[in-house]
Design a protein around this motif. Structure first.
Motif, mmCIF file in Angstrom:
data_model
loop_
_atom_site.group_PDB
_atom_site.id
_atom_site.type_symbol
_atom_site.label_atom_id
_atom_site.label_comp_id
_atom_site.label_asym_id
_atom_site.label_seq_id
_atom_site.Cartn_x
_atom_site.Cartn_y
_atom_site.Cartn_z
ATOM 1 N N SER A 21 71.422 59.698 56.997
ATOM 2 C CA SER A 21 71.313 58.252 57.092
ATOM 3 C C SER A 21 71.029 57.847 58.528
ATOM 4 O O SER A 21 71.424 58.539 59.466
ATOM 5 C CB SER A 21 72.609 57.581 56.615
ATOM 6 O OG SER A 21 72.832 57.829 55.248
ATOM 7 N N SER A 30 63.298 44.881 58.948
ATOM 8 C CA SER A 30 62.565 44.735 57.685
ATOM 9 C C SER A 30 61.057 44.651 57.870
ATOM 10 O O SER A 30 60.316 44.683 56.885
ATOM 11 C CB SER A 30 63.065 43.512 56.924
ATOM 12 O OG SER A 30 62.824 42.342 57.675
ATOM 13 N N SER A 71 64.064 56.803 51.782
ATOM 14 C CA SER A 71 64.299 55.491 51.186
ATOM 15 C C SER A 71 64.864 54.570 52.267
ATOM 16 O O SER A 71 65.291 55.035 53.320
ATOM 17 C CB SER A 71 65.261 55.601 50.002
ATOM 18 O OG SER A 71 66.519 56.122 50.419
ATOM 19 N N ARG A 72 64.886 53.292 51.990
ATOM 20 C CA ARG A 72 65.420 52.333 52.954
ATOM 21 C C ARG A 72 66.103 51.186 52.227
ATOM 22 O O ARG A 72 65.788 50.872 51.080
ATOM 23 C CB ARG A 72 64.321 51.814 53.879
ATOM 24 C CG ARG A 72 63.273 50.960 53.213
ATOM 25 C CD ARG A 72 62.141 50.651 54.197
ATOM 26 N NE ARG A 72 62.581 49.812 55.308
ATOM 27 C CZ ARG A 72 61.925 49.695 56.462
ATOM 28 N NH1 ARG A 72 60.809 50.391 56.657
ATOM 29 N NH2 ARG A 72 62.372 48.903 57.411
ATOM 30 N N ASP A 73 67.030 50.561 52.947
ATOM 31 C CA ASP A 73 67.727 49.372 52.465
ATOM 32 C C ASP A 73 67.630 48.346 53.582
ATOM 33 O O ASP A 73 68.365 48.417 54.574
ATOM 34 C CB ASP A 73 69.181 49.715 52.139
ATOM 35 C CG ASP A 73 69.939 48.558 51.511
ATOM 36 O OD1 ASP A 73 69.558 47.387 51.774
ATOM 37 O OD2 ASP A 73 70.914 48.802 50.801
ATOM 38 N N ASN A 74 66.722 47.396 53.430
ATOM 39 C CA ASN A 74 66.500 46.430 54.506
ATOM 40 C C ASN A 74 67.712 45.515 54.708
ATOM 41 O O ASN A 74 67.967 45.062 55.823
ATOM 42 C CB ASN A 74 65.246 45.613 54.229
ATOM 43 C CG ASN A 74 63.978 46.413 54.481
ATOM 44 O OD1 ASN A 74 64.005 47.460 55.128
ATOM 45 N ND2 ASN A 74 62.863 45.935 53.954
ATOM 46 N N LYS A 76 70.776 46.376 54.550
ATOM 47 C CA LYS A 76 71.762 47.129 55.330
ATOM 48 C C LYS A 76 71.173 47.694 56.614
ATOM 49 O O LYS A 76 71.877 48.357 57.376
ATOM 50 C CB LYS A 76 72.339 48.265 54.479
ATOM 51 C CG LYS A 76 73.132 47.789 53.276
ATOM 52 C CD LYS A 76 73.716 48.959 52.507
ATOM 53 C CE LYS A 76 74.546 48.475 51.328
ATOM 54 N NZ LYS A 76 75.122 49.601 50.541
ATOM 55 N N SER A 78 69.115 50.180 57.073
ATOM 56 C CA SER A 78 69.311 51.620 57.066
ATOM 57 C C SER A 78 68.156 52.332 56.371
ATOM 58 O O SER A 78 67.489 51.768 55.503
ATOM 59 C CB SER A 78 70.634 51.986 56.395
ATOM 60 O OG SER A 78 70.577 51.696 55.019
ATOM 61 N N SER A 80 67.308 56.362 54.769
ATOM 62 C CA SER A 80 67.949 57.613 54.383
ATOM 63 C C SER A 80 66.906 58.675 54.095
ATOM 64 O O SER A 80 65.753 58.360 53.791
ATOM 65 C CB SER A 80 68.829 57.411 53.143
ATOM 66 O OG SER A 80 69.881 56.513 53.398
#
Length: 120
Positions: A21, A30, A71-74, A76, A78, A80
């Motif tokens: 991560s 983002s 993958s990503r989580d905008n 958060k 983060s 990964s």
């Protein structure tokens, strides 16, 4: 100023999985491409995987295609990297990078790295 902090590295056996991560600071996460790179002592840092700011586009090095997933989580801030079916040759320090460009090329910002060691 952007700061990137990687986590999740460790010592595993061949065939195992790991999830890396990268947590980012800064307002523009983002709208930035994110990627993972790796380096073995005595060798140049090499590209592993990248993901566009919308997460609609990804690309991988041939050596990890079908084994690693980015993958990503905008929300958060983060990104990964899921590492499956690990091989001893995947042993390296893994770095997270952020770029204004797509394809991302050389990142504008780097994390400090996290060590992945795969034993045979």
């Amino acid at each position: 100023q952007v700061q990137l902090v990687e986590s999740g590295g460790g010592l595993v056996q061949a065939g195992d999985s790991l999830r890396l991560s990268c947590a980012a600071s800064g307002r523009s996460f983002s709208t930035r491409a994110m990627g993972w790179f790796r380096q073995v002592p005595g060798k140049e840092r090499e590209f592993v995987a990248a993901i566009s700011w919308t997460a609609l586009n990804t690309y991988y090095a041939d050596s990890v295609k079908d084994r690693f997933t980015i993958s990503r989580d905008n929300a958060k801030k983060s990104v990964s990297l899921q590492l499956n079916r690990l091989k001893p040759e995947d042993t390296a320090v893994y770095y997270c990078g952020q770029s204004l460009r797509w394809p991302m090329g050389e990142p504008d910002y780097w994390g400090q790295g996290t060590q992945v060691t795969v034993s045979s």
